[in-house]
Design a protein around this motif. Structure first.
Motif, short mmCIF file in Angstrom:
data_model
loop_
_atom_site.label_atom_id
_atom_site.label_comp_id
_atom_site.label_asym_id
_atom_site.label_seq_id
_atom_site.Cartn_x
_atom_site.Cartn_y
_atom_site.Cartn_z
N LEU A 117 0.83 -1.14 0.31
CA LEU A 117 -0.27 0.06 0.20
C LEU A 117 0.94 1.74 -0.11
CD1 LEU A 117 -3.45 -1.15 2.56
CD2 LEU A 117 -2.57 -1.74 0.29
N PRO A 118 1.75 1.39 0.84
CA PRO A 118 2.32 2.41 0.32
C PRO A 118 3.77 2.70 -0.20
CG PRO A 118 3.48 1.25 2.59
CD PRO A 118 2.50 0.84 2.14
N GLU A 119 3.49 1.60 -1.53
CA GLU A 119 3.96 1.67 -2.68
C GLU A 119 3.00 2.40 -3.87
OE1 GLU A 119 7.40 -1.66 -2.51
OE2 GLU A 119 5.20 -2.25 -3.23
N TRP A 120 1.66 2.67 -3.49
CA TRP A 120 0.78 2.88 -4.46
C TRP A 120 0.63 4.48 -4.17
CZ3 TRP A 120 -3.68 5.51 -5.97
CH2 TRP A 120 -4.32 4.65 -7.39
N HIS A 121 1.26 5.15 -5.35
CA HIS A 121 1.10 6.34 -5.40
C HIS A 121 1.52 7.09 -4.56
CE1 HIS A 121 -1.39 6.72 -10.00
NE2 HIS A 121 -0.83 5.40 -9.55
N PRO A 122 2.47 7.09 -4.38
CA PRO A 122 2.63 8.35 -2.25
C PRO A 122 2.77 9.33 -2.58
CG PRO A 122 4.60 7.30 -3.48
CD PRO A 122 3.81 5.84 -4.65
N ASP A 123 2.15 9.95 -1.68
CA ASP A 123 2.47 11.35 -1.75
C ASP A 123 4.12 11.87 -1.86
OD1 ASP A 123 -0.58 11.62 -0.93
OD2 ASP A 123 0.37 10.87 0.76
N GLU A 124 4.78 11.06 -0.90
CA GLU A 124 6.54 11.57 -1.43
C GLU A 124 7.18 10.17 -1.74
OE1 GLU A 124 7.49 12.82 2.73
OE2 GLU A 124 6.00 14.79 2.51
N ARG A 125 8.10 10.77 -2.55
CA ARG A 125 9.18 9.30 -2.28
C ARG A 125 8.97 8.35 -1.39
NH1 ARG A 125 14.71 7.63 -2.09
NH2 ARG A 125 14.87 10.15 -1.57
N ILE A 126 9.35 7.11 -1.28
CA ILE A 126 9.66 6.35 -0.25
C ILE A 126 10.81 6.12 0.98
CG2 ILE A 126 9.35 4.13 0.70
CD1 ILE A 126 6.79 3.73 -1.09
N PRO A 127 11.35 6.86 1.67
CA PRO A 127 12.62 6.89 1.77
C PRO A 127 12.82 5.53 2.56
CG PRO A 127 10.59 7.38 4.05
CD PRO A 127 10.29 6.98 2.59
N GLY A 128 13.68 4.07 1.37
CA GLY A 128 13.80 3.49 2.26
C GLY A 128 12.87 2.11 2.29
N PRO A 129 13.50 0.93 2.32
CA PRO A 129 12.56 -0.08 2.32
C PRO A 129 11.37 -0.33 3.69
CG PRO A 129 15.00 -0.83 3.20
CD PRO A 129 14.88 1.10 3.14
N LEU A 130 10.90 -0.78 3.31
CA LEU A 130 9.80 -0.74 4.17
C LEU A 130 9.78 -1.44 5.72
CD1 LEU A 130 6.78 -1.86 1.84
CD2 LEU A 130 7.05 0.50 1.95
N ALA A 131 9.15 -0.79 6.12
CA ALA A 131 9.36 -1.52 7.45
C ALA A 131 8.16 -3.20 7.27
CB ALA A 131 7.48 -0.67 8.71
N PRO A 132 8.86 -4.04 8.14
CA PRO A 132 7.55 -5.64 8.35
C PRO A 132 6.22 -5.39 7.77
CG PRO A 132 9.73 -5.12 9.69
CD PRO A 132 9.46 -4.02 9.39
N TRP A 133 5.31 -4.08 8.70
CA TRP A 133 4.20 -4.44 9.22
C TRP A 133 3.73 -3.52 7.51
CZ3 TRP A 133 2.04 0.64 8.33
CH2 TRP A 133 2.46 1.78 8.67
N GLU A 134 4.25 -2.77 7.58
CA GLU A 134 3.69 -2.20 5.60
C GLU A 134 3.97 -3.45 4.73
OE1 GLU A 134 5.44 2.45 6.00
OE2 GLU A 134 6.64 1.12 5.48
N GLU A 135 4.53 -4.19 4.82
CA GLU A 135 4.17 -5.21 3.61
C GLU A 135 3.10 -6.18 3.81
OE1 GLU A 135 8.54 -6.84 4.02
OE2 GLU A 135 8.45 -5.36 3.14
N LEU A 136 2.21 -5.88 4.83
CA LEU A 136 1.48 -6.81 4.87
C LEU A 136 -0.26 -6.82 4.51
CD1 LEU A 136 0.97 -7.43 9.05
CD2 LEU A 136 2.19 -8.89 7.70
N LEU A 137 0.29 -5.66 3.96
CA LEU A 137 -0.96 -5.34 2.86
C LEU A 137 -0.53 -5.48 0.91
CD1 LEU A 137 -4.08 -3.64 4.71
CD2 LEU A 137 -4.13 -5.31 3.94
N LEU A 138 -1.64 -5.49 0.45
CA LEU A 138 -0.93 -5.01 -0.97
C LEU A 138 -2.26 -4.87 -1.81
CD1 LEU A 138 0.90 -8.79 -2.52
CD2 LEU A 138 1.38 -6.69 -2.37
N GLY A 139 -1.71 -3.62 -2.61
CA GLY A 139 -3.63 -3.63 -2.90
C GLY A 139 -2.97 -2.54 -4.48
#
Length: 273
Positions: free
Chosen positions: A243-265
């Motif tokens: 989810l954080p990778e879908w049209h982020p408001d800002e560039r994602i700073p580095g690797p996702l946190a483990p909890w950020e990898e729990l949802l896909l969309g």
């Protein structure tokens, strides 16, 4: 009236002893429209996966970015939000109507508490409404008078199923359900979905086991299964992603946190031909 009162008043048709997804979600967000049974599940979830509140807000942010894209970039002016849950901050109609006040939004949820609370929030808003219906009964949803009053299914429409499909087991055929909704939509319509991702990570396993034990849900799925919800549709870049990778408001700073990898969309469009 807050549900956090001593006697926990419940409207007709609502069992306060039985936790609901909508109310547990409300409790995780710090809302007051929930019962002791819902708060108990929320506490267990936070004990098992402390980042679960961040996860809920991450899903909420994804929904907001999707709606903003649909209105500002895709030109959509009517939205059906399936499994919408209890009203909270930055609701679908607020994001859509901030971009264009003419946008029409209908919320759908099976929890009988959602409709009255949503309608209280929507008082004086002629372009938004809420209905109580089981999203698995496609004809009942799409033929509901409140929906047909606002939504013209012969015109491009956005169908949101964010945070919903992982609540459906395989025997309920969620892929077939999405297809039945898509069949009813006009060409040029959009579909947005999300789902918990099947993963060997301890946090994913802990969350899945606890949710199944307390709520009877959810069904974590592989990426290919979520991509399958868009069969026959044209994916919107970047496709099915965390989810954080879908049209982020800002560039994602580095690797996702483990909890950020729990949802896909992702989001996809129904082609014209």
């Amino acid at each position: 009236m807050s549900l956090n009162s001593a006697h926990e008043w419940a409207p007709p048709g609502v069992d306060p002893e039985q936790p609901s997804v909508a109310r547990v979600h409300d409790a995780l967000l710090g809302g007051t429209e929930n019962f002791a049974s819902d708060r108990s599940v929320a506490r267990k979830l936070k004990d098992a996966v402390p980042e679960v509140v961040n996860l809920v807000w991450c899903s909420r942010a994804f929904l907001g970015r999707v709606v903003d894209f649909l209105v500002r970039e895709a030109g959509i002016r009517q939205i059906v939000d399936l499994g919408a849950g209890l009203p909270t901050v930055e609701n679908t109609h607020e994001v859509a109507q901030f971009a264009d006040p003419r946008c029409r939004v209908v919320y759908v949820d099976v929890d009988p508490m959602v409709e009255p609370h949503a309608r209280a929030l929507l008082s004086g808003n002629p372009n938004a409404d809420a209905i109580t219906a089981d999203v698995r009964d496609v004809p009942s949803v799409l033929r509901h008078p409140a929906l047909t009053r606002l939504i013209d299914l012969t015109q491009p429409t956005a169908l949101l199923a964010v945070g919903l499909l992982h609540l459906l087991s395989d025997r309920e055929d969620p892929h077939g359900l999405v297809k039945r909704y898509v069949t009813a939509l006009a060409p040029g319509s959009y579909v947005a979905t999300s789902n918990f991702m099947a993963s060997p990570s301890p946090k994913a396993k802990a969350l899945e086991v606890l949710l199944q034990a307390t709520m009877g849900t959810p069904r974590f799925r592989e990426r290919a299964e979520l991509t399958g919800f868009f069969d026959g549709l044209v994916p919107v870049e970047p496709g099915v992603v965390h989810l954080p990778e879908w049209h982020p408001d800002e560039r994602i700073p580095g690797p996702l946190a483990p909890w950020e990898e729990l949802l896909l969309g992702g989001v996809a469009r129904k082609p014209y031909a």
